[in-house]
Design an enzyme around this catalytic site. Structure first.
Site, PDB file in Angstrom:
ATOM      1  N   GLU A 234       0.880  -1.167   0.000  1.00 13.04           N
ATOM      2  CA  GLU A 234       0.000   0.000   0.000  1.00 13.04           C
ATOM      3  C   GLU A 234       0.910   1.207   0.000  1.00 13.04           C
ATOM      4  O   GLU A 234       1.574   1.503   0.983  1.00 13.04           O
ATOM      5  CB  GLU A 234      -0.915  -0.021   1.224  1.00 13.04           C
ATOM      6  N   CYS A 268      -2.173   8.746   3.195  1.00 13.14           N
ATOM      7  CA  CYS A 268      -2.208   8.297   1.799  1.00 13.14           C
ATOM      8  C   CYS A 268      -3.584   8.505   1.195  1.00 13.14           C
ATOM      9  O   CYS A 268      -3.710   8.773   0.008  1.00 13.14           O
ATOM     10  CB  CYS A 268      -1.804   6.827   1.711  1.00 13.14           C
TER      11      CYS A 268
END
Length: 464
Positions: A234, A268
């Protein structure tokens, strides 16, 4: 690299740690391998009890660990408390659901009759020792969304946390020991990034998961690929926040501010690129910039603070470079764009809104990891979709519209691992989480996440 807690609100070093040596790392690897040999045979009832005790301990520790996170990486204290509570929720969710998510699957007899089998089933068996390389921005949550499903699946974990959150890392290792997990089931490795490759190449480590930067993801994936080991990545995100004419503008503006500055803008899945239809652009831009400028910036340990410091001095410098490059290229600063006046200590940066972004500016393609928003004006649905996809990342996305036809178009064409309509992107234990393109691959959370580090095994037994 130093392994130390440096308070980003003051720049002062609070505590330092010695990195593990080769003998210490070997001991941890051996303990992990031994632990997996027995822990993999435990039943779900035992795993559920263990994870439940860990959740209870974390819930009781909420205030202490929240303050630790705030001192280590600067998130406002209220956000740190919420992060710890979210981890407890996820732990209990996996404790309650793991057995069903990993239950044996049996195809219909008619579907396999021609295979000559009397019985066929698919099992989800644990892989073994998994290395988790985790970031500082959500120092508890990023780890727990790996640890909870991995441990419930029967795996064991080795945590290489970011070197600027060592106290949180040590806490996590101790948490599972206090809960009664067998020795070696979950260990914190206080090591620098240079030691990751040797750990990952060790044959006792069978897989890795990483949340972090694109370069870090490339490095881990390269080593894992060379060793033919499973990885889940990720990585970065430059999430679009699209506002169409039918949007509820009051809610869109309010959510846009939270979506951009959550965790001091260091997330993020924070909205970063605000793509607004020309029919509502002027109204949105004026209200959004005013709300961003009104945010209270200051000591993250103070309850009234809404935006704290950047986690590292280098992180602020990187953000400043992106803003300065955009301004040199002709971008307009609607608010912010500098360090707060009079703030001599700590790594603070004002909430900032930039407009007039063009393709030759670095900020158009690079992730802004801090409280800086970019505004884009678009004239049509087609242009909104094109602009939203105009980035190498594809983690999540926000769309504000009350037009059903527009909803279907965005669902069909947005390049992202998640699409959130009329609300802010968020992670939840029951929802799969991950991205496409340079945002990585694989999924965390939900049933998809717990199965990532399982051996999907077909068991076939002959008829007669």
């Amino acid at each position: 690299m130093a392994i130390a807690t440096v308070n980003p609100a003051t720049g002062e070093t609070v505590r330092t740690f010695d990195a593990l040596g080769a003998d210490d790392i070997e001991r941890c690897l051996a303990e992990a391998a031994r632990a997996f040999g027995s822990y993999r045979t435990t039943g779900f009832a035992e795993r559920t009890a263990l994870l439940g005790r860990a959740a209870d301990l974390l819930e009781a520790d909420n205030e202490d660990i929240a303050r630790t996170m705030t001192v280590e990486m600067g998130k406002p204290l209220a956000a740190a408390r919420a992060e710890a509570a979210k981890c407890v929720k996820a732990m209990r969710w996996y404790a309650d659901h793991a057995e069903a998510l990993l239950g044996d699957e049996r195809p219909a007899d008619a579907d396999v009759r021609d295979s000559g089998a009397s019985a066929v089933r698919t099992l989800y068996r644990p892989l073994g020792v998994v290395l988790a390389v985790m970031p500082w921005n959500f120092p508890l949550w990023q780890v727990m969304r790996f640890a909870a499903p991995a441990l419930m699946a029967g795996n064991v974990g080795l945590l290489k946390h970011a070197s600027n959150v060592p106290q949180t890392a040590v806490y996590l290792g101790e948490l599972f020991e206090r809960a009664g997990y067998p020795r070696g089931c979950f260990q914190t490795l206080l090591i620098g990034s240079g030691a990751v490759e040797s750990v990952l190449r060790d044959p006792r480590v069978v897989a890795a998961t990483l949340t972090g930067s694109e370069p870090a993801g490339r490095a881990v994936a390269s080593v894992a690929g060379d060793e033919v080991k499973k990885t889940v990545l990720e990585l970065g995100g430059s999430d679009p926040f699209v506002v169409m004419p039918s949007a509820d503008l009051d809610k869109a503006v309010k959510t846009a501010v939270t979506a951009r500055v959550q965790n001091n803008g260091q997330s993020c899945i924070a909205a970063k690129r605000f793509i607004v239809h020309t029919d509502v652009y002027d109204a949105f831009a004026e209200r959004f910039a005013a709300a961003m400028a009104a945010l209270r910036v200051g000591d993250p340990l103070q309850e009234s603070t809404e935006v704290g410091p950047l986690a590292t001095e280098q992180g602020r410098a990187d953000l400043e470079e992106l803003v300065e490059d955009a301004v040199r290229g002709g971008a307009s600063v609607l608010c912010g764009g500098r360090r707060p006046p009079g703030q001599e200590r700590g790594w603070f940066y004002e909430p900032t809104v930039l407009a007039g972004i063009s393709a030759d500016m670095r900020i158009d393609q690079e992730e802004t990891f801090g409280p800086v928003a970019t505004l884009y004006r678009v004239a049509s649905l087609d242009e909104a979709v094109e602009r939203a996809n105009h980035t190498p990342f594809g983690l999540s996305s926000n769309v504000w519209t009350r037009d059903d036809a527009e909803v279907e178009r965005f669902v069909r064409d947005l390049e992202a691992g998640g699409i959130f309509f009329n609300g802010m992107t968020a992670s939840h234990p029951a929802l799969p989480f991950g991205g496409v393109k340079r945002s990585g691959y694989g999924r965390e959370l939900s049933g998809h996440g717990i199965r990532e580090f399982c051996n999907v095994t077909t068991v076939w037994q002959a008829a007669g």
